[in-house]
Scaffold this motif. Structure first.
Motif, PDB file in Angstrom:
ATOM      1  N   UNK A   1      24.956  -3.092 -57.459  1.00 14.73           N
ATOM      2  CA  UNK A   1      24.173  -3.169 -58.684  1.00 14.73           C
ATOM      3  C   UNK A   1      25.043  -2.773 -59.866  1.00 14.73           C
ATOM      4  N   UNK A   2      24.939  -3.547 -60.937  1.00 14.32           N
ATOM      5  CA  UNK A   2      25.503  -3.151 -62.224  1.00 14.32           C
ATOM      6  C   UNK A   2      24.349  -2.667 -63.068  1.00 14.32           C
ATOM      7  N   UNK A   3      24.439  -1.435 -63.584  1.00 11.32           N
ATOM      8  CA  UNK A   3      23.382  -0.935 -64.458  1.00 11.32           C
ATOM      9  C   UNK A   3      23.924  -0.720 -65.863  1.00 11.32           C
ATOM     10  N   UNK A   4      23.187  -1.224 -66.849  1.00 12.82           N
ATOM     11  CA  UNK A   4      23.558  -1.101 -68.255  1.00 12.82           C
ATOM     12  C   UNK A   4      22.652  -0.073 -68.907  1.00 12.82           C
ATOM     13  N   UNK A   5      23.235   1.055 -69.316  1.00 15.49           N
ATOM     14  CA  UNK A   5      22.465   2.130 -69.952  1.00 15.49           C
ATOM     15  C   UNK A   5      22.452   3.373 -69.090  1.00 15.49           C
ATOM     16  N   UNK A   6      23.490   4.187 -69.199  1.00 17.17           N
ATOM     17  CA  UNK A   6      23.633   5.367 -68.333  1.00 17.17           C
ATOM     18  C   UNK A   6      23.044   6.619 -68.964  1.00 17.17           C
ATOM     19  N   UNK A   7      21.896   6.479 -69.594  1.00 11.87           N
ATOM     20  CA  UNK A   7      21.211   7.636 -70.146  1.00 11.87           C
ATOM     21  C   UNK A   7      20.559   8.474 -69.064  1.00 11.87           C
ATOM     22  N   UNK A  88      33.289  -8.600 -66.059  1.00 13.85           N
ATOM     23  CA  UNK A  88      33.930  -8.867 -64.773  1.00 13.85           C
ATOM     24  C   UNK A  88      33.086  -8.352 -63.619  1.00 13.85           C
ATOM     25  N   UNK A  89      32.495  -7.175 -63.784  1.00 10.65           N
ATOM     26  CA  UNK A  89      31.641  -6.624 -62.733  1.00 10.65           C
ATOM     27  C   UNK A  89      30.390  -7.484 -62.558  1.00 10.65           C
ATOM     28  N   UNK A  90      29.769  -7.869 -63.655  1.00  8.41           N
ATOM     29  CA  UNK A  90      28.568  -8.692 -63.566  1.00  8.41           C
ATOM     30  C   UNK A  90      28.830 -10.065 -62.986  1.00  8.41           C
ATOM     31  N   UNK A  93      30.914 -11.779 -57.219  1.00  6.99           N
ATOM     32  CA  UNK A  93      29.931 -12.215 -56.223  1.00  6.99           C
ATOM     33  C   UNK A  93      29.213 -11.065 -55.532  1.00  6.99           C
ATOM     34  N   UNK A  94      29.864  -9.917 -55.409  1.00  4.40           N
ATOM     35  CA  UNK A  94      29.244  -8.774 -54.729  1.00  4.40           C
ATOM     36  C   UNK A  94      28.108  -8.165 -55.535  1.00  4.40           C
ATOM     37  N   UNK A  95      28.069  -8.418 -56.840  1.00  4.59           N
ATOM     38  CA  UNK A  95      26.987  -7.896 -57.684  1.00  4.59           C
ATOM     39  C   UNK A  95      25.767  -8.783 -57.512  1.00  4.59           C
ATOM     40  N   UNK A 142      24.314  -9.842 -71.678  1.00  9.05           N
ATOM     41  CA  UNK A 142      23.969 -10.632 -70.492  1.00  9.05           C
ATOM     42  C   UNK A 142      24.353 -12.094 -70.650  1.00  9.05           C
ATOM     43  N   UNK A 143      24.307 -12.612 -71.860  1.00 11.46           N
ATOM     44  CA  UNK A 143      24.772 -13.979 -72.073  1.00 11.46           C
ATOM     45  C   UNK A 143      26.239 -14.099 -71.651  1.00 11.46           C
ATOM     46  N   UNK A 144      27.059 -13.135 -72.032  1.00 15.04           N
ATOM     47  CA  UNK A 144      28.479 -13.161 -71.664  1.00 15.04           C
ATOM     48  C   UNK A 144      28.663 -12.980 -70.159  1.00 15.04           C
TER      49      UNK A 144
END
Length: 462
Positions: A1-7, A88-90, A93-95, A142-144
């Motif tokens: 999992x890639x998570x955006x927002x590490x608050x 690159x992470x997003x 294929x493993x993501x 996310x578009x990128x």
């Protein structure tokens, strides 16, 4: 999992569920974490130095403290403006899941759920995306990511919204598709429609900003000198529609509710918990309180919150002919008990923020439904009246703390407070009220509620 927002919320919620799954023996999944903006660089640096690990402190309403080490975030990506490592992470294929917590205001949606391009960071991201560059909004990022994933032929991916936004998956998805459409990349638009899903989800755990003394408390209790611990209540809940296009963790093993429809759960949570939270924060601030638990134990404030739920919300969400799956009076009482937990020390400042997105998201639906049924809105009207009194203090520069509101047009908010009739001006705002804007019944109810708020602030018994 890639998570955006590490608050704090992600680290006290989604990361905890994955930690529990790992501890149950399923080690196939891990989280790579990142932020879309550079405003949390010290936190990211500290997390990276600790290998992504940190301490979670939880405390029950009975005052029972527990400490655990969370190690499900295996990689932390430092922020830089091109988001190259994030992309690159997003695109790997493993993501299989990209999840995100960017707060309700981070979706830039107008009352019709269309993107509001009056926000310069959003309109700027559209221009950047047209040039093939990443942006710093959730859509621009996310578009990128999805463009790179398509180019790499990396396969389908689930986009998982973890914010307090009603119908969060579908509303985010509509915004994302609109954003990609604005870039003119029709091939990407079709690929995203075919190769992604966006489940609706409901998340719940009170997670205050970590207080300065938390680090010392964790060290005294555990011996760990943790630079970035988080604290939260013992209660935790996650309800997710089981609509994952690739794979997902076996979250059902560790208490996540995987359902066909999250709607009744999110409506109860947003209207009862989130709106009541804001009610208590605004009211508490007005009488000089600092913390949520103080306001919850104030007789007048607790009555406002209780009456709002009992009189106006519960009749909207359940009826003898159409009962819901939740015991709403019991849920109301549990919520107030949670808010009254003195050990959490959640601040009014944290909860009071973003009122201009919370009124349309948390409060206005109840107003519209009660008006449509020709029922009283006297109890729910107390919430916008409290916010207006709170906003007028901000306008005069006498709030005891800095107010943050991503959806607020500062000039328009000052003009509202300067209006000849602020109540009428506020009630005419379509962005706040949608179809109920300027309804005479709304104006009358908020005017009456504002008079009650004035008496409350002055200490006059109801």
């Amino acid at each position: 999992m890639l998570h955006l927002g590490l608050g704090s919320f992600h680290r006290a919620h989604q990361a905890v569920y994955l930690q529990r799954l790992i501890e149950a023996g399923d080690t196939r999944w891990s989280i790579t974490g990142a932020n879309l903006r550079g405003d949390m660089a010290p936190v990211l640096d500290a997390l990276q130095a600790q290998g992504g690990s940190y301490t979670l402190e939880t405390v029950s309403p009975a005052g029972e403290y527990r400490y655990e080490r969370i190690e499900s975030i295996r990689k932390v990506l430092p922020w830089e403006p091109t988001l190259a490592a994030v992309i690159a992470c997003g695109a790997a294929p493993a993501t299989r899941i990209v999840s995100f917590t960017v707060t309700e205001a981070g979706y830039y949606l107008d009352p019709k759920d269309k993107l509001d391009l009056s926000f310069t960071d959003l309109s700027g991201d559209v221009e950047r995306a047209r040039k093939g560059e990443a942006g710093q909004t959730i859509y621009g990022a996310l578009c990128a990511i999805l463009r790179a994933r398509k180019a790499a032929n990396a396969g389908p991916v689930t986009l998982l919204n973890c914010d307090n936004l009603r119908h969060n998956g579908e509303r985010f998805r509509a915004g994302l598709l609109e954003f990609i459409g604005m870039t003119g990349d029709d091939a990407l638009l079709q690929w995203v429609r075919t190769n992604t899903t966006s489940p609706n989800a409901m998340v719940d755990r009170i997670t205050p900003r970590p207080p300065p003394e938390l680090r010392d408390r964790v060290k005294a209790a555990t011996g760990w000198d943790d630079a970035v611990p988080v604290t939260g209540e013992s209660f935790i809940q996650w309800v997710v529609e089981d609509d994952f296009i690739a794979e997902r963790p076996d979250w059902g093993r560790v208490g996540v509710q995987l359902v066909d429809s999250v709607a009744p759960y999110e409506e109860a949570k947003i209207r009862i918990l989130n709106a009541t939270h804001s009610c208590i924060a605004w009211a508490g601030t007005l009488i000089g309180l600092d913390f949520i638990h103080e306001g919850t134990h104030d007789v007048a404030i607790r009555k406002m919150a209780f009456d709002y739920v009992t009189d106006d919300v519960i009749p909207c969400l359940s009826s003898p002919t159409s009962p819901g799956p939740i015991d709403l009076p019991a849920y109301r009482d549990v919520v107030l008990d949670r808010f009254g937990n003195p050990a959490i020390r959640d601040t009014n400042q944290r909860v009071a923020m973003d009122g201009f997105s919370k009124i349309p998201g948390f409060i206005a639906p109840t107003v519209r439904e009660r008006l449509a049924a020709s029922e009283s809105i006297d109890s729910v009207a107390m919430l916008p009246a409290l916010f207006l009194a709170f906003l007028q203090r901000w306008h005069r520069g006498v709030l005891p703390y800095e107010y943050h509101d991503q959806s607020m047009d500062v000039a328009a908010a000052h003009a509202l407070c300067d209006a000849v009739d602020p109540v009428e001006t506020m009630c005419a705002d379509v962005a706040l009220w949608g179809s109920a804007a300027s309804d005479a019944r709304l104006v009358d109810a908020v005017r009456g509620a504002s008079e009650k708020v004035t008496r409350f602030v002055e200490g006059v018994p109801a």
